[in-house]
Design a protein around this motif. Structure first.
Motif, PDB file in Angstrom:
ATOM      1  N   UNK A 102       0.773  -1.056   0.076  1.00  0.00           N
ATOM      2  CA  UNK A 102       0.085  -0.043   0.044  1.00  0.00           C
ATOM      3  C   UNK A 102       0.819   1.393   0.026  1.00  0.00           C
ATOM      4  N   UNK A 103       0.218   2.263  -0.229  1.00  0.00           N
ATOM      5  CA  UNK A 103       0.859   3.723   0.165  1.00  0.00           C
ATOM      6  C   UNK A 103       1.538   4.047  -1.298  1.00  0.00           C
ATOM      7  N   UNK A 104       1.245   4.375  -2.750  1.00  0.00           N
ATOM      8  CA  UNK A 104       2.127   4.314  -3.675  1.00  0.00           C
ATOM      9  C   UNK A 104       2.691   6.050  -3.528  1.00  0.00           C
ATOM     10  N   UNK A 105       4.376   5.850  -3.797  1.00  0.00           N
ATOM     11  CA  UNK A 105       4.850   7.280  -4.061  1.00  0.00           C
ATOM     12  C   UNK A 105       5.896   7.120  -5.239  1.00  0.00           C
ATOM     13  N   UNK A 106       6.509   8.263  -5.574  1.00  0.00           N
ATOM     14  CA  UNK A 106       7.350   8.292  -6.686  1.00  0.00           C
ATOM     15  C   UNK A 106       8.728   8.274  -5.925  1.00  0.00           C
ATOM     16  N   UNK A 107       9.696   7.567  -6.604  1.00  0.00           N
ATOM     17  CA  UNK A 107      10.969   7.479  -6.000  1.00  0.00           C
ATOM     18  C   UNK A 107      11.893   7.590  -7.235  1.00  0.00           C
ATOM     19  N   UNK A 108      13.131   8.061  -6.674  1.00  0.00           N
ATOM     20  CA  UNK A 108      14.119   7.921  -7.718  1.00  0.00           C
ATOM     21  C   UNK A 108      15.152   6.788  -7.706  1.00  0.00           C
ATOM     22  N   UNK A 109      15.048   5.952  -9.038  1.00  0.00           N
ATOM     23  CA  UNK A 109      15.649   4.804  -8.928  1.00  0.00           C
ATOM     24  C   UNK A 109      16.807   4.733  -9.960  1.00  0.00           C
ATOM     25  N   UNK A 110      17.960   4.076  -9.559  1.00  0.00           N
ATOM     26  CA  UNK A 110      18.874   3.610 -10.309  1.00  0.00           C
ATOM     27  C   UNK A 110      19.230   2.094 -10.471  1.00  0.00           C
ATOM     28  N   UNK A 114      21.885  -0.714 -15.606  1.00  0.00           N
ATOM     29  CA  UNK A 114      21.591   0.482 -16.237  1.00  0.00           C
ATOM     30  C   UNK A 114      22.375   1.713 -15.523  1.00  0.00           C
ATOM     31  N   UNK A 115      24.026   1.453 -15.941  1.00  0.00           N
ATOM     32  CA  UNK A 115      24.421   2.470 -14.996  1.00  0.00           C
ATOM     33  C   UNK A 115      24.628   3.838 -15.432  1.00  0.00           C
ATOM     34  N   UNK A 116      24.485   4.715 -14.498  1.00  0.00           N
ATOM     35  CA  UNK A 116      24.472   6.164 -14.500  1.00  0.00           C
ATOM     36  C   UNK A 116      23.235   6.871 -15.061  1.00  0.00           C
ATOM     37  N   UNK A 117      22.123   5.881 -14.747  1.00  0.00           N
ATOM     38  CA  UNK A 117      20.716   6.394 -15.486  1.00  0.00           C
ATOM     39  C   UNK A 117      19.907   6.336 -14.235  1.00  0.00           C
ATOM     40  N   UNK A 118      19.089   7.711 -14.116  1.00  0.00           N
ATOM     41  CA  UNK A 118      18.250   7.408 -12.678  1.00  0.00           C
ATOM     42  C   UNK A 118      16.949   8.243 -13.346  1.00  0.00           C
ATOM     43  N   UNK A 119      15.840   7.628 -12.738  1.00  0.00           N
ATOM     44  CA  UNK A 119      14.362   7.970 -13.251  1.00  0.00           C
ATOM     45  C   UNK A 119      13.522   7.911 -11.997  1.00  0.00           C
ATOM     46  N   UNK A 120      12.438   8.546 -12.150  1.00  0.00           N
ATOM     47  CA  UNK A 120      11.255   8.424 -11.044  1.00  0.00           C
ATOM     48  C   UNK A 120      10.404   7.363 -11.557  1.00  0.00           C
ATOM     49  N   UNK A 121      10.011   6.489 -10.667  1.00  0.00           N
ATOM     50  CA  UNK A 121       9.270   5.539 -10.706  1.00  0.00           C
ATOM     51  C   UNK A 121       8.241   5.459  -9.564  1.00  0.00           C
ATOM     52  N   UNK A 122       6.859   5.134  -9.675  1.00  0.00           N
ATOM     53  CA  UNK A 122       5.917   4.918  -8.919  1.00  0.00           C
ATOM     54  C   UNK A 122       5.991   3.452  -8.160  1.00  0.00           C
ATOM     55  N   UNK A 143       8.449  -4.158   5.099  1.00  0.00           N
ATOM     56  CA  UNK A 143       9.288  -2.889   4.714  1.00  0.00           C
ATOM     57  C   UNK A 143       8.418  -1.669   4.365  1.00  0.00           C
ATOM     58  N   UNK A 144       9.562  -0.565   4.579  1.00  0.00           N
ATOM     59  CA  UNK A 144       8.817   0.839   4.141  1.00  0.00           C
ATOM     60  C   UNK A 144      10.101   1.626   3.471  1.00  0.00           C
ATOM     61  N   UNK A 145       9.509   2.591   2.833  1.00  0.00           N
ATOM     62  CA  UNK A 145      10.388   3.604   2.220  1.00  0.00           C
ATOM     63  C   UNK A 145      11.469   3.029   1.069  1.00  0.00           C
ATOM     64  N   UNK A 146      12.682   3.451   1.232  1.00  0.00           N
ATOM     65  CA  UNK A 146      13.605   2.861   0.274  1.00  0.00           C
ATOM     66  C   UNK A 146      13.969   1.445   0.176  1.00  0.00           C
TER      67      UNK A 146
END
Length: 185
Positions: A102-110, A114-122, A143-146
């Motif tokens: 539960x509790x969807x949020x946007x997080x920056x992932x790498x 896929x080295x050197x690339x980061x994007x926002x993922x829900x 588990x929560x958060x990161x």
């Protein structure tokens, strides 16, 4: 222990769906140790067996300072009082399954693939997962958060899904062009 090569996007082997581990034997235990070694050597916080071209439902992670973000729900001898474990704690998940989310949020992932690339993922910000540890013992973890995000990211790898699959087709195309351009150098 051994540092293993990590498959890089767009390698098609990253799209292979992982098989269930039938038995946690010495071969699996050695693979887990090598996965931790590889993850740490690459400055990662998570690694799925798919990324090292072993298509088994195994993933490892060590999310710094995640002690407040998880609890083992199945009480056992090592955690009798169900307290959060150490600030930095290596976790192994064999045959993992999310049972609640539960509790969807946007997080920056790498990603190490896929080295050197980061994007926002829900992603879900709160999950409960059941799995076996590196010794074959069943456990349930909230588990929560990161840490929750990392678990979902690695679970996707076991399904042949990369975080870039959540991006628009335009962004996926640009990333692929960037990777091909870098590979030519």
């Amino acid at each position: 222990m051994m540092i293993l090569p990590i498959l890089k996007f767009p390698d098609e082997r990253l799209r292979t769906k992982a098989s269930e581990v039938k038995m946690v034997n010495n071969e699996i235990k050695t693979m887990v140790k090598n996965m931790f070694e590889t993850m740490y050597a690459s400055d990662g916080i998570g690694l799925a067996a798919t990324q090292i071209d072993q298509h088994l439902r195994v993933m490892v992670m060590d999310v710094p300072d995640s002690g407040e973000d998880y609890q083992l729900l199945l009480k056992n001898r090592e955690n009798k009082h169900n307290k959060p474990l150490a600030k930095k704690h290596p976790l192994c998940f064999i045959n993992p399954t999310i049972t609640q989310k539960d509790g969807k949020e946007m997080h920056t992932e790498g990603c190490l693939s896929v080295p050197g690339y980061y994007a926002e993922v829900e992603r879900f910000n709160h999950i409960v997962i059941e799995a076996l540890d590196q010794n074959g013992k069943a456990f349930t973890l909230e588990a929560r958060n990161l840490l929750a995000v990392c678990i979902q990211h690695e679970l996707d790898h076991l399904q042949g899904i990369l975080f870039v699959d959540y991006l628009s087709k335009f962004k996926q195309k640009r990333l692929l062009e960037k990777v091909k351009k870098t590979d030519k150098r």
